[in-house]
Every structure is written in C-alpha cells, then in structure tokens.
Design an enzyme around this catalytic site. Structure first.
Site, PDB file in Angstrom:
ATOM      1  N   HIS A 197     -11.052  12.770  61.155  1.00  0.00           N
ATOM      2  CA  HIS A 197      -9.804  12.897  60.395  1.00  0.00           C
ATOM      3  C   HIS A 197      -9.941  12.072  59.122  1.00  0.00           C
ATOM      4  CE1 HIS A 197      -7.848  13.856  64.483  1.00  0.00           C
ATOM      5  NE2 HIS A 197      -8.098  14.976  63.827  1.00  0.00           N
ATOM      6  N   GLU A 200      -8.588   8.386  58.159  1.00  0.00           N
ATOM      7  CA  GLU A 200      -8.881   7.266  59.054  1.00  0.00           C
ATOM      8  C   GLU A 200     -10.140   6.546  58.581  1.00  0.00           C
ATOM      9  OE1 GLU A 200      -8.953   9.183  62.890  1.00  0.00           O
ATOM     10  OE2 GLU A 200      -6.913   9.969  62.624  1.00  0.00           O
ATOM     11  N   ARG A 251      -5.733  14.852  56.362  1.00  0.00           N
ATOM     12  CA  ARG A 251      -6.261  14.733  57.720  1.00  0.00           C
ATOM     13  C   ARG A 251      -7.329  15.782  58.035  1.00  0.00           C
ATOM     14  NH1 ARG A 251      -4.600  13.500  63.228  1.00  0.00           N
ATOM     15  NH2 ARG A 251      -4.890  15.269  64.627  1.00  0.00           N
ATOM     16  N   HIS A 321     -11.609   7.060  66.031  1.00  0.00           N
ATOM     17  CA  HIS A 321     -10.384   7.461  65.322  1.00  0.00           C
ATOM     18  C   HIS A 321      -9.518   6.228  65.043  1.00  0.00           C
ATOM     19  CE1 HIS A 321     -10.853  11.874  66.067  1.00  0.00           C
ATOM     20  NE2 HIS A 321     -11.548  11.438  67.110  1.00  0.00           N
ATOM     21  N   GLU A 395      -9.191   4.808  69.517  1.00  0.00           N
ATOM     22  CA  GLU A 395      -8.180   4.715  68.456  1.00  0.00           C
ATOM     23  C   GLU A 395      -8.171   3.246  68.034  1.00  0.00           C
ATOM     24  OE1 GLU A 395      -6.381   7.012  67.013  1.00  0.00           O
ATOM     25  OE2 GLU A 395      -6.648   8.761  68.328  1.00  0.00           O
TER      26      GLU A 395
END
Length: 435
Positions: A197, A200, A251, A321, A395
């Site tokens: 993405h 990020e 994104r 991510h 994440e």
C-alpha cells in the site's frame, strides 16, 4: 535470463474517487504537494453500539470520506477505532453530525499539511544519501531505493543477488533482493515484501533496514548460512511513486479502468483466495477495490508466479504494512482456525514478546479476521493456502497519533523492534514445532 528464468540485474480514481466526487477534502495552496492538505484534519471516533456502527457506515458511504482506519465503511465495527481524513471545509460538518448522534470523537491531526511537511518536507535540506553511505533513518523515493539495491548487489556479490520478477502497470521493474549464499539452492527461504500500500512509507524503510542488518549483524549472518531471504522493498512501485509526487495518501496501484476515471486496485484484495468476497469492494473508486479479476495487477501476478515456483523452499511469508501495531496470521477471509494454529500462534506470541523487549511497544497478535477485520483476496491467505506454513502480516507503528505520517525519528525504533520479531519467526523455521 538466469537458469531459473528470472531476469538478473547487471550493474551498469486519478485521485481517489473520495477526493474527486465531493468537497470532503480541502482546496490546495502553495507548499508541499501544492498545499493540498492545508487545514485538513484526521478525526477519530469509536462506535460503542450497533446503532452507532450503522450510523457511521451510512455516513461514510454517503460522504465518500478518506478512511484511514479501517479502510472501508463496511469494515467499521463496534468498539473499533475509526480514523478519517477530512478537508477543512468538511471537518465542522462531520463534527456536527457526530455530536448530533452523540458519538464521541477527537482530533488526531489538526493540520494535515503541517504533519506532511514535518514528515517529508525536509527532504530538500537534509542529506538522504551521501556518495558512500545510504541513510536508513529517512524515507527514500523509489529511485533512491533502487539505486541502493544496485549498490547492495555490487558490494555484496557473495550474499546478495538482485533480480527482476516482472514489470508494473506503468512499466517499472519489480526488483527483489535474494540474501544468502546461492551455492545452497535447497535451503529453506523466507519471503518479505514491503510497500504493498503506497502510503505506508515505513514498510519500504523496514525492508531497507532488514537488508542492512542481515548483512552486518552477527546473528543474521549466522542465519544466512541456514536460510535464504527474498526481500521486495517496494511491491507497489507505481503507487509509491505517486504517493511521493502527487497524493501522499494514495493506497492502490495505478492501473486504469475502462469505465471509470478512478485508477488502481488494492494489491491486498487481488489474490486468488476468496477473491472479492467480504471486506473487498467491486467498485473501482473504492480503496479496497479487488480488481476486475484475480491477479489482474501485473505486480500481484509476478509475485504469485514467483512464490508458486519456489513454494517448496519458501517456508515463511511476511508482508509489512501500517498502521495498527499488530502481528496477524490466517485466516483473513473467515472465522476459522488454521490446521497448524498451535505452531503459528506460539511463533506469533514469541515474536511479539521479542518486539516488546526493545522499546516496550505492545502489539496485538492473532488471526486477522478477529484481530483486525475480515478481508478477502489477501496475500497472506493466498500464501498459506499455497503451502507456505508460516504466513504473517505486520501492521507497524503507530496506533493513530501519526497514522501514515510516522516521523523519520521513529524509523530506527520501529525497525529495530520489528527486526527482533522477524528474527524470531525466521529462527523458528530451523526448529521443529514443539506442538
């Protein structure tokens, strides 16, 4: 072409439909990204009842807002934080609607343009790379990352092999670094990708950090005698470039759609595993658009082809991510327990504990469907279904204070702690699962 069929490297929505379709994002003025985020805010709300969840879902389906967390209105759930980016002209309207519905909220970022400039505005005045040394504590545009990859390939010929697995929609090469001695082709391997993405940025920063540590730290050099690593620093190369030049919060990929002006597909909804089911959108203007068919994106198709070819060797898949501070494992697309749950869960627990030992940052861990939300067509689920027993998605920092604008001052601690977690996962591959 190499013997394996890979191309070896020799040295030598136009904007998201949310931004097009309404006045929800503010007008531009002079400055970085043409000042397009001046006065914009990021607001957090947490629905505590079924009625509040339904109110927010309807609200953001109609307003087409730039949702940061979760990334689609349908994924809003009870007691889960909802972070949304709104333009200066719409912030007061949104706050008024929330007050009318008696939903508590707070401003996370009061002037988004200022935070954007705090994160990346120093690039012109700060050295990001000297002639001899790459700076691992700043964010780098794609060209600099690829130049660094060439340099790693040139200066570490016995441990680094750089190659391309294909090209993006806009024709950019999809580069991968293989770490480890190539004289041992049957070694177990780990795949790590970053930057699926575009917005990020901490993802590509970590992949660069990982390569540096793998080549310099004693523990990692020992690990390289037993394992190989395939590292893809920027998966979504086209989107990443766009996030540097035009829209910091882009994104998706940059592929075109014949019927809509909206561009791009969510790379993490485009895989052939429960494709375009719950948690994915069939509308090209949505950030979670699954694409016209599985593996429609050349980037996804190239990675899937490579993983299929090497799946007998690749024992761990790791996708990086941001943001939420979580370590996730399958399944994403359903509420069910994977067959090797005990081994994977124990590995995740040990990885999170190793991460915590660095700076005492707490990460949640568990199946993606229950820890984060249900989503279909993810790379992690695809890797697991295709025989890779340890499949994880990180994440990284933070939990919303900075969101996608994690300052460069936090690159070192974030990468240091994540390195400990990844080392733990990799080391587990060398030991038999005790369960």
């Amino acid at each position: 072409m190499t013997a394996s069929g890979r191309r070896a490297v020799r040295p030598a929505h136009i904007l998201r439909c949310a931004m097009i379709c309404g006045s929800f994002l503010g007008p531009a003025s002079a400055g970085l990204y043409d000042g397009r985020y001046a006065g914009d805010q990021v607001i957090r709300m947490i629905p505590h009842s079924y009625e509040e969840v339904q109110f927010l879902r309807r609200l953001f389906e109609n307003l087409r807002a730039d949702l940061w967390q979760p990334n689609a209105a349908s994924l809003i759930r009870q007691d889960g934080a909802v972070d949304v980016h709104v333009g200066r002209g719409a912030a007061q309207e949104l706050k008024g609607r929330l007050r009318g519905a008696h939903i508590g909220h707070r401003v996370l970022i009061s002037n988004l343009q200022m935070e954007v400039e705090n994160q990346s505005g120093s690039r012109s005045s700060r050295s990001r790379r000297s002639e001899f040394q790459h700076n691992y504590e700043v964010y780098h545009p794609l060209e600099e990352i690829q130049n660094w990859m060439f340099e790693m390939n040139r200066t570490h010929p016995h441990l680094v092999h750089m190659f391309s697995i294909g090209r993006s929609f806009e024709g950019r090469p999809l580069y991968v670094l293989q770490l480890g001695k190539r004289a041992q082709p049957r070694k177990k391997a780990v795949w790590i990708d970053c930057g699926a993405h575009a917005r990020e940025w901490i993802g590509p920063a970590f992949c660069q950090w990982f390569v540096r540590e793998a080549l310099t730290s004693y523990h990692m050099r020992r690990l390289l005698t037993q394992l190989s690593f395939y590292v893809m620093p920027v998966f979504n190369v086209d989107g990443y470039v766009f996030s540097w030049t035009t829209d910091r919060f882009w994104r998706k990929t940059r592929s075109k759609n014949g019927r809509f002006k909206c561009r791009g597909v969510d790379i993490n909804r485009n895989w052939r595993v429960k494709w375009c089911d719950e948690g994915a959108s069939s509308h090209p203007c949505d950030d979670t658009y699954c694409g016209p068919y599985p593996e429609s994106e050349p980037e996804v198709k190239a990675v899937a082809k490579f993983l299929r070819k090497h799946r007998k060797r690749i024992k761990a898949y790791i996708s990086i991510h941001a943001y939420a501070q979580m370590l996730l494992y399958p399944y994403s697309y359903k509420y069910a327990t994977i067959p090797n749950f005990s081994c994977v869960e124990d590995t995740a627990h040990k990885a999170v504990m190793a991460l915590y030992s660095a700076y005492r940052e707490r990460y949640r861990y568990g199946p993606a469907s229950t820890t984060l939300y249900v989503s279909s067509g993810s790379s992690m689920d695809w890797a697991y279904r295709n025989g890779i027993p340890y499949a994880f998605a990180f994440e990284l920092r933070d939990t919303g204070h900075y969101g996608f604008l994690l300052p460069e001052s936090l690159i070192r601690p974030t990468c240091t702690e994540t390195m400990r977690a990844v080392n733990t996962i990799a080391s587990r591959l060398l030991r038999k699962c005790p369960h």
